[in-house]
Design a protein around this motif. Sequence first.
Motif, PDB file in Angstrom:
ATOM      1  N   PRO A  26       0.838  -1.198   0.000  1.00 52.14           N
ATOM      2  CA  PRO A  26       0.000   0.000   0.000  1.00 52.14           C
ATOM      3  C   PRO A  26       0.877   1.253   0.000  1.00 52.14           C
ATOM      4  O   PRO A  26       2.030   1.210   0.406  1.00 52.14           O
ATOM      5  CB  PRO A  26      -0.761  -0.108   1.336  1.00 52.14           C
ATOM      6  N   THR A  27       0.315   2.335  -0.443  1.00 50.50           N
ATOM      7  CA  THR A  27       0.939   3.651  -0.322  1.00 50.50           C
ATOM      8  C   THR A  27      -0.045   4.542   0.423  1.00 50.50           C
ATOM      9  O   THR A  27      -1.230   4.561   0.097  1.00 50.50           O
ATOM     10  CB  THR A  27       1.258   4.260  -1.699  1.00 50.50           C
ATOM     11  N   SER A  28       0.481   5.258   1.419  1.00 53.90           N
ATOM     12  CA  SER A  28      -0.360   6.139   2.227  1.00 53.90           C
ATOM     13  C   SER A  28       0.165   7.560   2.146  1.00 53.90           C
ATOM     14  O   SER A  28       1.375   7.776   2.118  1.00 53.90           O
ATOM     15  CB  SER A  28      -0.355   5.685   3.685  1.00 53.90           C
ATOM     16  N   VAL A  29      -0.762   8.501   2.129  1.00 61.60           N
ATOM     17  CA  VAL A  29      -0.421   9.917   2.040  1.00 61.60           C
ATOM     18  C   VAL A  29      -1.200  10.635   3.145  1.00 61.60           C
ATOM     19  O   VAL A  29      -2.423  10.558   3.185  1.00 61.60           O
ATOM     20  CB  VAL A  29      -0.801  10.494   0.660  1.00 61.60           C
ATOM     21  N   LEU A  30      -0.474  11.315   4.020  1.00 60.10           N
ATOM     22  CA  LEU A  30      -1.130  12.108   5.057  1.00 60.10           C
ATOM     23  C   LEU A  30      -1.321  13.516   4.509  1.00 60.10           C
ATOM     24  O   LEU A  30      -0.358  14.157   4.069  1.00 60.10           O
ATOM     25  CB  LEU A  30      -0.295  12.132   6.341  1.00 60.10           C
ATOM     26  N   VAL A  31      -2.573  13.972   4.512  1.00 61.06           N
ATOM     27  CA  VAL A  31      -2.948  15.258   3.919  1.00 61.06           C
ATOM     28  C   VAL A  31      -3.410  16.190   5.039  1.00 61.06           C
ATOM     29  O   VAL A  31      -4.255  15.824   5.859  1.00 61.06           O
ATOM     30  CB  VAL A  31      -4.071  15.070   2.872  1.00 61.06           C
ATOM     31  N   SER A  32      -2.859  17.392   5.041  1.00 60.80           N
ATOM     32  CA  SER A  32      -3.202  18.379   6.080  1.00 60.80           C
ATOM     33  C   SER A  32      -4.647  18.847   5.909  1.00 60.80           C
ATOM     34  O   SER A  32      -5.239  18.698   4.826  1.00 60.80           O
ATOM     35  CB  SER A  32      -2.263  19.579   5.986  1.00 60.80           C
ATOM     36  N   PRO A  33      -5.211  19.461   6.941  1.00 60.51           N
ATOM     37  CA  PRO A  33      -6.575  20.003   6.809  1.00 60.51           C
ATOM     38  C   PRO A  33      -6.689  21.041   5.694  1.00 60.51           C
ATOM     39  O   PRO A  33      -7.765  21.265   5.168  1.00 60.51           O
ATOM     40  CB  PRO A  33      -6.824  20.639   8.183  1.00 60.51           C
ATOM     41  N   GLU A  34      -5.556  21.644   5.308  1.00 63.09           N
ATOM     42  CA  GLU A  34      -5.550  22.636   4.222  1.00 63.09           C
ATOM     43  C   GLU A  34      -5.354  21.994   2.855  1.00 63.09           C
ATOM     44  O   GLU A  34      -5.323  22.702   1.832  1.00 63.09           O
ATOM     45  CB  GLU A  34      -4.434  23.659   4.464  1.00 63.09           C
TER      46      GLU A  34
END
Length: 160
Positions: A123-131
């Motif tokens: 898997p690949t995961s990307v953490l995305v900020s609230p912005e």
Amino acid sequence: MTRILLLWMALAVLPAHAVAPGDPAPDFQLAGLRGPVSLADFKGKLTYVDFWASWCAACKQSFPWMNEMQARYGANGFQVVGINLDRKREDADRFLAERPAAFAIAFDAGGESARRYGVKGMPTSVLVSPEGRVLFVHSGFRPEQQQALEARIAAALGSK
């Protein structure tokens, strides 16, 4: 074996540029388990976008952990979104019957969202900020990585 070969063929045509910290996270609008799913739906939340497939052994290990993270941090503005890349929806449905998800699930059989994110492994995961900015990208999943991944989520939420 055919599915793995198809994924490798699909990954071979992916763009050379993957998203990186600081980049705007590409939006997606996909069919979901309970209706349409879009990254824009989660604006204002810290969002963990996880690309997965039913045949991926590491994905099987990551689902219980993602359920735990959703339960632990969901009330603090955290959301997990799992984007399935199987060509056949029934493969994803079988996976989900064995490993139910307590988070949003979307389906992208054509892999367009994975191409836009530059996914090169599963898997690949990307953490995305609230912005809507990429905070970090992680490829693969091993149980010994869970604490480090959780620490990054907690730090991004400003919690301990």
